[in-house]
Motif scaffolding. Structure first.
Motif, PDB file in Angstrom:
ATOM      1  N   HIS A  70       1.546   4.355  -2.720  1.00  0.00           N
ATOM      2  CA  HIS A  70       1.424   5.809  -2.495  1.00  0.00           C
ATOM      3  C   HIS A  70       2.690   6.524  -2.980  1.00  0.00           C
ATOM      4  O   HIS A  70       2.624   7.550  -3.662  1.00  0.00           O
ATOM      5  CB  HIS A  70       1.268   6.098  -0.995  1.00  0.00           C
TER       6      HIS A  70
ATOM      7  N   ASP B  29      -0.742   7.641   6.413  1.00  0.00           N
ATOM      8  CA  ASP B  29      -2.193   7.502   6.239  1.00  0.00           C
ATOM      9  C   ASP B  29      -2.800   6.775   7.418  1.00  0.00           C
ATOM     10  O   ASP B  29      -2.171   6.673   8.483  1.00  0.00           O
ATOM     11  CB  ASP B  29      -2.520   6.836   4.887  1.00  0.00           C
TER      12      ASP B  29
ATOM     13  N   ASP C  95      -6.043   7.421  -0.923  1.00  0.00           N
ATOM     14  CA  ASP C  95      -6.093   6.157  -1.668  1.00  0.00           C
ATOM     15  C   ASP C  95      -6.674   6.316  -3.071  1.00  0.00           C
ATOM     16  O   ASP C  95      -6.579   5.400  -3.885  1.00  0.00           O
ATOM     17  CB  ASP C  95      -6.878   5.106  -0.870  1.00  0.00           C
TER      18      ASP C  95
ATOM     19  N   HIS D 194       0.794  -1.227   0.000  1.00  0.00           N
ATOM     20  CA  HIS D 194       0.000   0.000   0.000  1.00  0.00           C
ATOM     21  C   HIS D 194       0.836   1.291   0.000  1.00  0.00           C
ATOM     22  O   HIS D 194       0.631   2.176  -0.830  1.00  0.00           O
ATOM     23  CB  HIS D 194      -0.908  -0.045   1.234  1.00  0.00           C
TER      24      HIS D 194
HETATM   25 ZN   LIG Z   1      -3.445   4.820   2.003  1.00  0.00          ZN
END
Ligand SMILES: [Zn+2]
Ligand SMILES: [Zn+2]
Ligand SMILES: [Zn+2]
Length: 830
Positions: free
Chosen positions: A528, A554, A800, A524
């Motif tokens: 980003h 995040d 996201d 993830h």
């Molecule tokens: Zn995220």
């Protein structure tokens, strides 16, 4: 072409062919070229092809030079030229024939379809000044016509069913042109030449107002003769405090009078949305000056053809509020900003104007959906789903092929910071630094968007939303199939998040099986970071000059070892940093000290739980006067036992949760009803112009493997001690933002000191935490003062909604490694 190229031109006469790539179709490019070439007395032709527009001009040398200058310097306003290839050809006539009276002329050739797929598909464009002037001109045949558009404006992406972009492939195909429209459509000198969604009151779609459940048959109500009568009836209904569902460009909105607190409260209660901010629409930038402060740059964003919702600081001075009719405080309660947009559709402009002699100062305009389901686009479905929420429907019969929510942007550190990239921006192409195989990246779970790539282009989809909702997941699937077909993409692999529980990952698995290609699961926060590098390349068109540090902050992201992270720093090499080489070399180098979340997901909805866990970890007593202790009430002892024994807890390094916890400690939000609510209120409090930051220190410890851990415990102890001593929460909120900015500088320093020759020159900011403009500004200021080059998101959101783009880059890198026999299979080929 190469042979032609060698032929010397006749003296004084020049023939040149231009291949123009970028967003040059559906934006009035060919008629613009026709007018320019005709005006300069040039012969030749222009045609659309799969990669853009090709133009050939022939005539006097000076006229050809003037043509080229205009092509490069002042193309049509909506065109985005990526590059122009030029070849010089042998002229067909001599100098004696050249000149304004040449008989050969300039022609627009029919669209030419080539194999290989298009590279550009226009986004929807807000009404241009000329069209708005027409709908307000009583002598014009489009006076008060809600569907006026031209080659410079109008719906595009939302009405296109297939390519090439022609009326027959849009949802306007069922509206045959009247003789007047047909004449405009066929005349190269007219600003509606080949404007595919062209319409007028004689031949275009119609609007009707459907008030009350008995009229919910979904057909035009005979009581209202014209579209304008329907709009007037809807205005009267809004004035009386009704909630209406209004069909727009990319879907329905729920609409009410923003200056009527009772109507706003009614909308909130019917939509079960107690505090989430609602956007408002006003007729012009001047109309929001009464309730929001507006810089010149913000005004340009509001008025831009993309017409996004722009987050503006609320004006708190009473005099200004009294002078105008401000939207009710209930529109965006307890936060410092309000989302404002200008009409993106002539219908919206007509709803707001003062045609009945009474202005409509501001309307609430929020997505027409139930809970977080996708925005409604179909009349019958909207009536079925929104019927219980609204008092009436303002409907039209121009079908919407692709649902497309409003985009949301704000300014941070002087640049556009996208929060939601949708109507007006999607699906404009993004240039990639490197070539690579076709790929589909399915994105994340909340704020879902997907991305497809071919060669050196990527296309991000519109905002689809929360794909834990089955209807949104189906929309994501339909969107994937639509974009794959439009751009003729045959994915060599499907990229998805590493999280085992994301429904989007299941959808990616389905696509991979159907196409017989690998599924690539991408971590993830690396996604980003890669999205930020791609964003930086698209903005600057050049790779990073040297090594860079990227902070990805995040709420949570799944890691390869099964842990949940929410703050990861990566080092990446310079040189080709936007390409596969550097993104595959993202090296984790620092994170926040981990802490426990008692009850896991329950902490997201109840920041007091996170606050108590942070206090517990920092050894700070749960003083009964602290707001989160009060909020916990009788649950406090249970939570303490849970934390002591580590029962039903999740370990995290989440920066998003740290913001939530501090917001709860400062008494802002103990429970929330929408994502990011606590952090948004903390930013609002810290943005108080009277705040003087009260900054506390943090610690940085080296970990095994040359990485670092940021200790936040001392920071928290300082905040709580100050709070007990009576320091104003706004000063502590401002100080907390500064401290987080300084953490980034400190990590850059620690990493630079520890690795020979790897001192970062640039520092990038990504992840949902960086939707916070104050944090971006503080980090930019601190990094600049410490001689780093800061960079952040300008094209795709830091949240996201941007990760699908990063998945494309990392997916290509993983595919390249898997095809190289010596490569180590790192993280994820299924
Ligand atoms: Zn995220
Ligand atoms: Zn127009
Ligand atoms: Zn017509």
């Amino acid at each position: 072409m190469a042979a032609d190229d060698q032929t010397p031109p006749f003296a004084g006469v020049l023939c040149r062919r231009f291949r123009v790539c970028g967003v040059v179709q559906g934006v009035g490019f060919r008629p613009w070229v026709w007018r320019l070439a005709t005006g300069l007395g040039l012969d030749g032709w222009v045609e659309n092809d799969s990669s853009g527009v090709t133009i050939q001009v022939e005539g006097e040398e000076a006229a050809v030079a003037a043509f080229e200058r205009a092509l490069r310097g002042s193309p049509p306003p909506q065109a985005r030229i990526e590059w122009i290839d030029v070849v010089t050809l042998a002229p067909r006539r001599s100098a004696a024939d050249a000149g304004p009276r040449s008989a050969a002329g300039f022609t627009i050739l029919d669209s030419h379809r080539q194999a290989g797929g298009a590279t550009s598909l226009p986004a929807d464009i807000a009404p241009c000044a000329a069209c708005l002037a027409e709908i307000h001109d009583p002598s014009n045949r489009r006076h008060r016509h809600p569907f006026a558009n031209c080659t410079d404006c109008g719906p595009r992406f939302t009405v296109i069913r297939a390519l090439p972009y022609d009326r027959a492939t849009t949802t306007l195909a069922t509206f045959p042109l009247c003789p007047d429209c047909a004449r405009e459509y066929a005349d190269p000198a007219d600003r509606r030449f080949h404007a595919q969604p062209i319409a007028c009151p004689a031949c275009g779609p119609v609007v009707w107002f459907d008030a009350g459940p008995e009229a919910h048959a979904g057909r035009p109500a005979p009581a209202y003769g014209s579209s304008d009568d329907a709009i007037r009836a809807a205005r009267a209904s809004l004035r009386s405090g009704s909630i209406l569902a209004v069909k727009g460009v990319g879907g329905f909105h729920l609409v009410c009078d923003a200056t009527n607190p009772a109507a706003v409260a009614l909308l909130r209660s019917r939509k079960h949305r107690p505090s989430k901010p609602l956007a408002v629409i006003v007729a012009s930038a001047a109309d929001c000056a009464a309730f929001a402060s507006l810089s010149a740059a913000e005004r340009r964003l509001l008025e831009s053809p993309e017409r996004p919702i722009v987050l503006l600081a609320k004006r708190e001075d009473g005099a200004a509020l009294a002078a105008g009719a401000p939207p009710a405080e209930a529109v965006a309660p307890g936060i410092a900003h309000v989302g404002v947009m200008l009409p993106a559709f002539p219908l919206h402009a007509l709803l707001l104007d003062a045609a009945d002699g009474r202005p409509m100062p501001a309307l609430v305009m929020t997505s027409g959906n139930v809970a977080d389901a996708p925005i409604e686009i179909d009349n019958a479905a909207a009536i079925a789903h929104l019927g219980p929420i609204v008092d009436g429907f303002l409907l039209h019969d121009r079908p919407i092929h692709v649902p497309c929510d409003d985009s949301v942007v704000r300014l941070a550190a002087g640049h556009l910071l996208p929060l939601r990239r949708s109507r007006g921006y999607a699906p404009l192409p993004l240039p990639l630094a490197d070539d690579g195989p076709d790929l589909l990246a399915i994105g994340g779970e909340l704020k879902a968007t997907l991305c497809v790539a071919r060669g050196r282009h990527a296309w991000m989809s519109q905002h689809v939303g929360d794909v834990t909702i089955p209807a949104a997941l189906s929309t994501l699937e339909r969107t994937a199939r639509h974009l794959l077909a439009l751009f003729a993409i045959r994915p060599a692999a499907i990229a998805a998040d590493l999280h085992p529980g994301y429904l989007s990952t299941e959808l990616a698995r389905k696509f991979a099986a159907e196409l017989g290609v690998p599924l690539l699961q991408i971590q993830h926060h690396q996604a980003h970071a890669a999205a930020l590098l791609a964003d930086r390349y698209a903005t600057h068109r050049e790779p990073l000059a040297g090594p860079a540090l990227i902070a990805a902050f995040d709420g949570s992201g799944f890691c390869a070892d099964g842990s949940i992270a929410g703050s990861e720093f990566f080092m990446c090499a310079g040189g080709d940093a936007a390409g596969g080489g550097a993104v595959s070399g993202l090296q984790p180098c620092a994170r926040l000290a981990p802490f426990l979340l008692p009850g896991g997901e329950a902490c997201i909805r109840h920041p007091w739980r996170t606050a108590l866990a942070l206090l517990h970890a920092a050894g700070i007593p749960w003083d009964a006067a602290l707001p989160p202790v009060q909020a916990a009430g009788l649950a406090a002892p249970i939570l303490r036992r849970q934390l002591d024994r580590r029962l039903a807890t999740v370990i995290t390094t989440s920066m998003g949760r740290l913001f939530d916890g501090v917001a709860a400690i400062l008494g802002l939000r103990q429970s929330i009803d929408h994502e990011g609510e606590a952090a948004m209120s903390l930013e609002g409090l810290a943005s108080d112009p009277l705040a003087s930051p009260r900054i506390h220190s943090f610690t940085i410890h080296p970990l095994a493997g040359g990485t670092f851990c940021i200790g936040w415990e001392a920071l928290l102890r300082g905040i709580v001690a100050d709070l007990r001593a009576g320091v104003a929460p706004r000063d502590l909120a401002a100080g907390f933002h500064r401290a987080v900015a300084e953490m980034i500088v400190a990590v850059a320093g620690a990493v630079g000191d520890s690795q020979e020759g790897e001192r970062p020159l640039a520092v990038g900011l990504t992840g949902g935490v960086f939707q916070n403009a104050l944090l971006v500004e503080e980090a930019f200021a601190c990094l600049t003062a410490a001689s780093y080059e800061p960079f952040g998101h300008r094209i795709v959101p830091p949240n996201d909604g941007g990760i699908a783009l990063g998945q494309i880059l990392l997916g290509r890198a993983a595919l390249a490694r898997s095809r190289c026999p010596q490569a180590v299979k790192a993280g994820g080929i299924d």
